[in-house]
Design an enzyme around this catalytic site. Structure first.
Site, PDB file in Angstrom:
ATOM      1  N   PRO A  36       0.820  -1.205   0.000  1.00  0.00           N
ATOM      2  CA  PRO A  36       0.000   0.000   0.000  1.00  0.00           C
ATOM      3  C   PRO A  36       0.860   1.264   0.000  1.00  0.00           C
ATOM      4  O   PRO A  36       1.876   1.341   0.680  1.00  0.00           O
ATOM      5  CB  PRO A  36      -0.801  -0.119   1.303  1.00  0.00           C
ATOM      6  CG  PRO A  36      -0.789  -1.573   1.635  1.00  0.00           C
ATOM      7  CD  PRO A  36       0.537  -2.074   1.151  1.00  0.00           C
ATOM      8  N   GLU A  37       0.446   2.253  -0.790  1.00  0.00           N
ATOM      9  CA  GLU A  37       1.134   3.539  -0.834  1.00  0.00           C
ATOM     10  C   GLU A  37       0.259   4.594  -0.170  1.00  0.00           C
ATOM     11  O   GLU A  37      -0.817   4.288   0.360  1.00  0.00           O
ATOM     12  CB  GLU A  37       1.474   3.878  -2.288  1.00  0.00           C
ATOM     13  CG  GLU A  37       2.354   2.810  -2.933  1.00  0.00           C
ATOM     14  CD  GLU A  37       2.810   3.139  -4.341  1.00  0.00           C
ATOM     15  OE1 GLU A  37       2.839   4.324  -4.706  1.00  0.00           O
ATOM     16  OE2 GLU A  37       3.147   2.196  -5.078  1.00  0.00           O
ATOM     17  N   LYS A  70       2.742   6.626   4.985  1.00  0.00           N
ATOM     18  CA  LYS A  70       2.192   5.272   4.916  1.00  0.00           C
ATOM     19  C   LYS A  70       1.859   4.709   6.296  1.00  0.00           C
ATOM     20  O   LYS A  70       1.568   3.527   6.437  1.00  0.00           O
ATOM     21  CB  LYS A  70       3.190   4.348   4.212  1.00  0.00           C
ATOM     22  CG  LYS A  70       3.519   4.766   2.780  1.00  0.00           C
ATOM     23  CD  LYS A  70       4.495   3.787   2.162  1.00  0.00           C
ATOM     24  CE  LYS A  70       4.920   4.233   0.769  1.00  0.00           C
ATOM     25  NZ  LYS A  70       5.868   3.280   0.150  1.00  0.00           N
ATOM     26  N   GLN A  83       3.658  -1.998   6.249  1.00  0.00           N
ATOM     27  CA  GLN A  83       4.749  -2.653   5.536  1.00  0.00           C
ATOM     28  C   GLN A  83       4.161  -3.395   4.329  1.00  0.00           C
ATOM     29  O   GLN A  83       3.279  -2.884   3.660  1.00  0.00           O
ATOM     30  CB  GLN A  83       5.532  -3.587   6.471  1.00  0.00           C
ATOM     31  CG  GLN A  83       6.074  -2.912   7.720  1.00  0.00           C
ATOM     32  CD  GLN A  83       7.182  -1.908   7.435  1.00  0.00           C
ATOM     33  OE1 GLN A  83       7.664  -1.784   6.318  1.00  0.00           O
ATOM     34  NE2 GLN A  83       7.578  -1.157   8.455  1.00  0.00           N
ATOM     35  N   ASN A  90       6.034   2.446  -5.257  1.00  0.00           N
ATOM     36  CA  ASN A  90       6.436   1.933  -6.559  1.00  0.00           C
ATOM     37  C   ASN A  90       5.581   2.405  -7.728  1.00  0.00           C
ATOM     38  O   ASN A  90       6.093   2.917  -8.721  1.00  0.00           O
ATOM     39  CB  ASN A  90       6.435   0.402  -6.524  1.00  0.00           C
ATOM     40  CG  ASN A  90       7.814  -0.149  -6.282  1.00  0.00           C
ATOM     41  OD1 ASN A  90       8.675   0.528  -5.750  1.00  0.00           O
ATOM     42  ND2 ASN A  90       8.018  -1.388  -6.672  1.00  0.00           N
ATOM     43  N   ARG A 100      13.161  -3.025  -6.749  1.00  0.00           N
ATOM     44  CA  ARG A 100      11.794  -2.489  -6.775  1.00  0.00           C
ATOM     45  C   ARG A 100      11.427  -2.110  -8.214  1.00  0.00           C
ATOM     46  O   ARG A 100      12.181  -1.426  -8.898  1.00  0.00           O
ATOM     47  CB  ARG A 100      11.684  -1.247  -5.869  1.00  0.00           C
ATOM     48  CG  ARG A 100      12.117  -1.463  -4.429  1.00  0.00           C
ATOM     49  CD  ARG A 100      11.074  -2.172  -3.620  1.00  0.00           C
ATOM     50  NE  ARG A 100       9.854  -1.388  -3.495  1.00  0.00           N
ATOM     51  CZ  ARG A 100       9.679  -0.415  -2.590  1.00  0.00           C
ATOM     52  NH1 ARG A 100      10.666  -0.087  -1.760  1.00  0.00           N
ATOM     53  NH2 ARG A 100       8.526   0.221  -2.522  1.00  0.00           N
TER      54      ARG A 100
END
Length: 288
Positions: A18-19, A69, A85, A185, A278
């Site tokens: 999750p962002e 986050k 996380q 990402n 990533r």
């Protein structure tokens, strides 16, 4: 309102880490369920906090907020901090609704008169006194949050002009929560594409116009992804692609996860890279 929505898993995007937009959306759901309400039941499986149920029972939730986050639930005398996380997930259900049957471990369940909010599988859960929050290592380093409406283009430009950022490449800098809080990402790839910036560029190499573009696109895409879950492409184009038979996952991004497919703007093939392990995708022609 029916709150029996699994905030993370109702959308394929949420199978990724999750962002900021996803955490802020989760905070909005949790806020509606908890804020101003009294905790009537509590389940805690985090070993170091198993003896603190009495701290929650009968207490009113004062505020729920996202910081980058991280998610903070404020009570009078303490704050519950959590960071999802990779594996952490929040769900919000009506109190009478049974929790989802899945292979995630329950960490905390907060129940009010009407709802139950559950945190699953998160490894980073803390109970802090209010004065400790600002000094928490993650909170203390956060840059401007790109999702909240209070953050302006000028705030981001002023922040990026700091000396410590000048020689760093955008492909690593945009994942640093001390730069722009909330970018991860998929947003990194999308922001760089719509800004027209190559991932290997540095802040020092950017013109004033390019800095403005980076700031504007960081805010625009993050906020759109908050409002329209996980969609970073132009909404009109998204609808057209869906009408042509593209799946939601295939249609929602400009470049992210579209490696070896044609760029929507120039028809060049999208390139896939993995700096630091990533995922990062970009167009070699549109991004210079």
């Amino acid at each position: 309102t029916q709150f029996d929505t699994d905030i993370i898993n109702r959308n394929p995007l949420f199978k990724l880490m999750p962002e900021g937009p996803e955490i802020h959306r989760a905070a909005s759901k949790i806020r509606k369920a908890l804020e101003g309400n009294v905790i009537e039941d509590i389940e805690i499986t985090v070993p170091q906090f198993s003896g603190r149920k009495a701290d929650f029972l009968g207490k009113t939730v004062n505020k729920v907020e996202a910081r980058g986050k991280a998610l903070l639930i404020h009570f009078d005398s303490f704050v519950m901090y959590s960071h999802n996380q990779l594996y952490g997930r929040w769900t919000v259900n009506l109190r009478k609704t049974e929790p989802k049957k899945w292979n995630r471990a329950l960490r905390v369940a907060l129940t009010t008169k009407k709802h139950t909010c559950r945190l699953w599988s998160a490894t980073d859960v803390l109970l802090m006194e209010p004065w400790e929050v600002s000094g928490h290592p993650y909170i203390a380093k956060l840059g401007p949050d790109v999702v909240i409406k209070e953050t302006r283009v000028g705030d981001l430009i002023e922040h990026m002009n700091q000396k410590k950022f000048q020689k760093r490449r955008l492909k690593t800098l945009l994942l640093d929560q001390g730069f722009f809080a909330g970018v991860g990402n998929y947003l990194r790839s999308e922001i760089l594409f719509t800004s027209g910036l190559h991932p290997d560029r540095t802040i020092a190499s950017l013109s004033d116009d390019e800095k403005i573009a980076l700031a504007k696109e960081s805010l625009f895409l993050s906020r759109q992804s908050y409002k329209v879950p996980g969609i970073t492409i132009e909404l009109g184009m998204f609808e057209k692609l869906r009408e042509l038979g593209f799946s939601r996952g295939q249609a929602r991004h400009w470049v992210f996860t579209r490696n070896d497919k044609e760029c929507h703007r120039c028809n060049s093939l999208i390139i896939h890279t993995r700096p630091g392990g990533r995922r990062l995708d970009y167009c070699p022609k549109c991004q210079v």
